[in-house]
Write a protein that holds these residues in place. Structure first.
Motif, PDB file in Angstrom:
ATOM      1  N   SER A 225     -57.572  21.806 -38.501  1.00  0.00           N
ATOM      2  CA  SER A 225     -58.855  22.511 -38.576  1.00  0.00           C
ATOM      3  C   SER A 225     -59.538  22.329 -39.921  1.00  0.00           C
ATOM      4  N   GLN A 226     -58.787  21.871 -40.922  1.00  0.00           N
ATOM      5  CA  GLN A 226     -59.341  21.710 -42.272  1.00  0.00           C
ATOM      6  C   GLN A 226     -59.476  20.242 -42.684  1.00  0.00           C
ATOM      7  N   LEU A 227     -59.224  19.333 -41.746  1.00  0.00           N
ATOM      8  CA  LEU A 227     -59.385  17.917 -42.022  1.00  0.00           C
ATOM      9  C   LEU A 227     -60.792  17.463 -41.647  1.00  0.00           C
ATOM     10  N   THR A 228     -61.310  16.501 -42.393  1.00  0.00           N
ATOM     11  CA  THR A 228     -62.651  15.986 -42.133  1.00  0.00           C
ATOM     12  C   THR A 228     -62.557  14.717 -41.272  1.00  0.00           C
ATOM     13  N   GLY A 229     -63.654  14.357 -40.652  1.00  0.00           N
ATOM     14  CA  GLY A 229     -63.689  13.155 -39.835  1.00  0.00           C
ATOM     15  C   GLY A 229     -63.604  13.483 -38.354  1.00  0.00           C
ATOM     16  N   SER A 230     -63.934  12.490 -37.538  1.00  0.00           N
ATOM     17  CA  SER A 230     -63.929  12.690 -36.089  1.00  0.00           C
ATOM     18  C   SER A 230     -62.519  12.983 -35.590  1.00  0.00           C
ATOM     19  N   LYS A 231     -62.419  13.940 -34.691  1.00  0.00           N
ATOM     20  CA  LYS A 231     -61.108  14.381 -34.184  1.00  0.00           C
ATOM     21  C   LYS A 231     -60.956  13.995 -32.714  1.00  0.00           C
ATOM     22  N   SER A 232     -59.757  13.566 -32.369  1.00  0.00           N
ATOM     23  CA  SER A 232     -59.463  13.210 -30.988  1.00  0.00           C
ATOM     24  C   SER A 232     -59.487  14.455 -30.112  1.00  0.00           C
ATOM     25  N   PRO A 233     -59.653  14.304 -28.803  1.00  0.00           N
ATOM     26  CA  PRO A 233     -59.563  15.463 -27.915  1.00  0.00           C
ATOM     27  C   PRO A 233     -58.237  16.199 -28.079  1.00  0.00           C
ATOM     28  N   GLU A 234     -57.148  15.449 -28.280  1.00  0.00           N
ATOM     29  CA  GLU A 234     -55.837  16.085 -28.473  1.00  0.00           C
ATOM     30  C   GLU A 234     -55.843  16.964 -29.715  1.00  0.00           C
ATOM     31  N   ALA A 235     -56.470  16.478 -30.795  1.00  0.00           N
ATOM     32  CA  ALA A 235     -56.567  17.269 -32.024  1.00  0.00           C
ATOM     33  C   ALA A 235     -57.452  18.495 -31.815  1.00  0.00           C
ATOM     34  N   GLU A 236     -58.559  18.331 -31.093  1.00  0.00           N
ATOM     35  CA  GLU A 236     -59.460  19.463 -30.837  1.00  0.00           C
ATOM     36  C   GLU A 236     -58.749  20.553 -30.036  1.00  0.00           C
TER      37      GLU A 236
ATOM     38  N   GLY B  34     -44.301   9.735 -31.685  1.00  0.00           N
ATOM     39  CA  GLY B  34     -45.615   9.902 -32.290  1.00  0.00           C
ATOM     40  C   GLY B  34     -45.653   9.426 -33.726  1.00  0.00           C
ATOM     41  N   ALA B  35     -44.554   9.667 -34.466  1.00  0.00           N
ATOM     42  CA  ALA B  35     -44.473   9.192 -35.845  1.00  0.00           C
ATOM     43  C   ALA B  35     -44.522   7.670 -35.884  1.00  0.00           C
ATOM     44  N   ARG B  36     -43.859   7.030 -34.916  1.00  0.00           N
ATOM     45  CA  ARG B  36     -43.886   5.577 -34.868  1.00  0.00           C
ATOM     46  C   ARG B  36     -45.283   5.059 -34.526  1.00  0.00           C
ATOM     47  N   ALA B  37     -45.956   5.726 -33.604  1.00  0.00           N
ATOM     48  CA  ALA B  37     -47.316   5.311 -33.248  1.00  0.00           C
ATOM     49  C   ALA B  37     -48.234   5.389 -34.461  1.00  0.00           C
ATOM     50  N   ALA B  38     -48.130   6.471 -35.213  1.00  0.00           N
ATOM     51  CA  ALA B  38     -48.953   6.643 -36.408  1.00  0.00           C
ATOM     52  C   ALA B  38     -48.627   5.576 -37.443  1.00  0.00           C
TER      53      ALA B  38
ATOM     54  N   GLN C  10     -60.293   9.236 -48.111  1.00  0.00           N
ATOM     55  CA  GLN C  10     -61.383   8.543 -48.787  1.00  0.00           C
ATOM     56  C   GLN C  10     -60.859   7.454 -49.716  1.00  0.00           C
ATOM     57  N   GLN C  11     -59.807   7.760 -50.457  1.00  0.00           N
ATOM     58  CA  GLN C  11     -59.283   6.797 -51.428  1.00  0.00           C
ATOM     59  C   GLN C  11     -58.669   5.583 -50.759  1.00  0.00           C
ATOM     60  N   LEU C  12     -57.908   5.816 -49.684  1.00  0.00           N
ATOM     61  CA  LEU C  12     -57.169   4.739 -49.027  1.00  0.00           C
ATOM     62  C   LEU C  12     -57.919   4.123 -47.851  1.00  0.00           C
ATOM     63  N   GLN C  13     -59.052   4.742 -47.469  1.00  0.00           N
ATOM     64  CA  GLN C  13     -59.803   4.287 -46.294  1.00  0.00           C
ATOM     65  C   GLN C  13     -58.880   4.180 -45.077  1.00  0.00           C
ATOM     66  N   ALA C  14     -58.107   5.242 -44.871  1.00  0.00           N
ATOM     67  CA  ALA C  14     -57.152   5.285 -43.761  1.00  0.00           C
ATOM     68  C   ALA C  14     -57.380   6.537 -42.933  1.00  0.00           C
ATOM     69  N   ASN C  15     -57.035   6.486 -41.667  1.00  0.00           N
ATOM     70  CA  ASN C  15     -57.119   7.647 -40.796  1.00  0.00           C
ATOM     71  C   ASN C  15     -55.898   8.536 -40.980  1.00  0.00           C
ATOM     72  N   ILE C  16     -55.888   9.684 -40.321  1.00  0.00           N
ATOM     73  CA  ILE C  16     -54.819  10.669 -40.477  1.00  0.00           C
ATOM     74  C   ILE C  16     -54.225  11.005 -39.116  1.00  0.00           C
TER      75      ILE C  16
ATOM     76  N   LYS D 214     -60.672   9.381 -36.226  1.00  0.00           N
ATOM     77  CA  LYS D 214     -60.117   9.377 -37.580  1.00  0.00           C
ATOM     78  C   LYS D 214     -58.965  10.360 -37.743  1.00  0.00           C
ATOM     79  N   VAL D 215     -58.969  11.417 -36.963  1.00  0.00           N
ATOM     80  CA  VAL D 215     -57.949  12.466 -37.086  1.00  0.00           C
ATOM     81  C   VAL D 215     -57.281  12.658 -35.731  1.00  0.00           C
ATOM     82  N   LYS D 216     -55.959  12.554 -35.712  1.00  0.00           N
ATOM     83  CA  LYS D 216     -55.219  12.571 -34.453  1.00  0.00           C
ATOM     84  C   LYS D 216     -54.016  13.496 -34.575  1.00  0.00           C
ATOM     85  N   VAL D 217     -53.401  13.792 -33.431  1.00  0.00           N
ATOM     86  CA  VAL D 217     -52.146  14.538 -33.408  1.00  0.00           C
ATOM     87  C   VAL D 217     -51.204  13.842 -32.436  1.00  0.00           C
ATOM     88  N   GLU D 218     -49.961  13.624 -32.876  1.00  0.00           N
ATOM     89  CA  GLU D 218     -48.944  12.976 -32.050  1.00  0.00           C
ATOM     90  C   GLU D 218     -47.642  13.757 -32.172  1.00  0.00           C
TER      91      GLU D 218
END
Length: 256
Positions: free
Chosen positions: A182-193, A18-22, A142-148, A9-13
């Motif tokens: 670090s302040q976002l909720t949801g499962s984080k990718s290894p890259e984000a961790e 990376g902006a295009r991938a998101a 939560q409102q948009l049911q979208a990942n970050i 749910k939470v990624k970093v690019e």
């Protein structure tokens, strides 16, 4: 087959790719360009200015876009000395800019913003508003049911050769992204961790590290030490720029 961070749910690019991938995933995007697109936009929006992002360079197309929006061009620091007016320095904005319209081009932050402009929500984050932007992003998730996806923009090498990638990762953007992640909720990718881990490892010396990183040294050697000091401050702003149509406004004024 191309593998990415889609299961999380939470990624970093990084950067424009990376902006295009998101954008292609339909994620909520947080653009992080600490020195200093993000810091400048946050400061301008905090002072109730309207900021229209536009891809670089500042050419006749950009000037025509500014005229069409009855807006002023935000120059690079050196150009602002010659042309007058506001610059990419966040300290060039103040309460006197209430209600004024600006077009802001930059090699990294504005370029990434333009690429991701069609996502469900595009936010601007940095050290100045890290907690505020994470709070808004969590609510939008939560409102948009979208990942970050958090996008540290990095810098560009100016002397690349054929076939070389011109992205130069910047630790200031990586650590800023880590603070937000670090302040976002949801499962984080290894890259984000790992990005969060870099932030935690550096937390006691973060200002010193950024002060002496390549991007900051460049600014300091050009006489912009105050910009570096200002941009390293954590959570001094509650402004959260969100792209609404073609301009940034404060998400706090938009989201109930």
């Amino acid at each position: 087959m191309f593998y990415d961070q889609t299961p999380y749910k939470v990624k970093v690019e990084w950067g424009q790719r990376g902006a295009r991938a998101a954008s292609e995933r339909g994620d909520i995007v947080i653009i992080v360009d600490v020195l200093s697109f993000s810091s400048t936009v946050v400061t301008a929006v905090q002072h109730k200015a309207n900021v229209f992002p536009y891809p670089p360079p500042i050419n006749e197309n950009a000037k025509a876009y500014a005229r069409a929006n009855s807006a002023e061009i935000v120059w690079g620091r050196a150009e602002a000395i010659r042309e007058g007016g506001h610059s990419l320095s966040p300290l060039s904005f103040s309460s006197a800019d209430f209600g004024r319209d600006f077009v802001l081009c930059s090699l990294n932050g504005a370029a990434c913003t333009w690429i991701a402009s069609q996502v469900p929500a595009l936010l601007i984050g940095c050290f100045l508003n890290a907690s505020a932007v994470a709070e808004v992003a969590n609510r939008l998730m939560q409102q948009l049911q979208a990942n970050i996806t958090v996008v540290p923009c990095g810098e560009r090498w100016s002397d690349v050769r054929d076939g070389e990638n011109n992205l130069r990762p910047g630790i200031e953007d990586y650590l800023g992204a880590g603070l937000i992640l670090s302040q976002l909720t949801g499962s984080k990718s290894p890259e984000a961790e790992v990005c969060i881990g870099a932030l935690k490892y550096s937390s006691k010396t973060i200002r010193e590290l950024i002060w002496d990183c390549a991007s900051a040294r460049e600014l300091r050697e050009r006489g912009y030490e105050d910009d570096v000091t200002y941009c390293c401050q954590v959570n001094i702003s509650s402004a959260v720029p969100i792209l609404q149509d073609t301009r940034f406004i404060n998400a706090k004024d938009l989201i109930s």
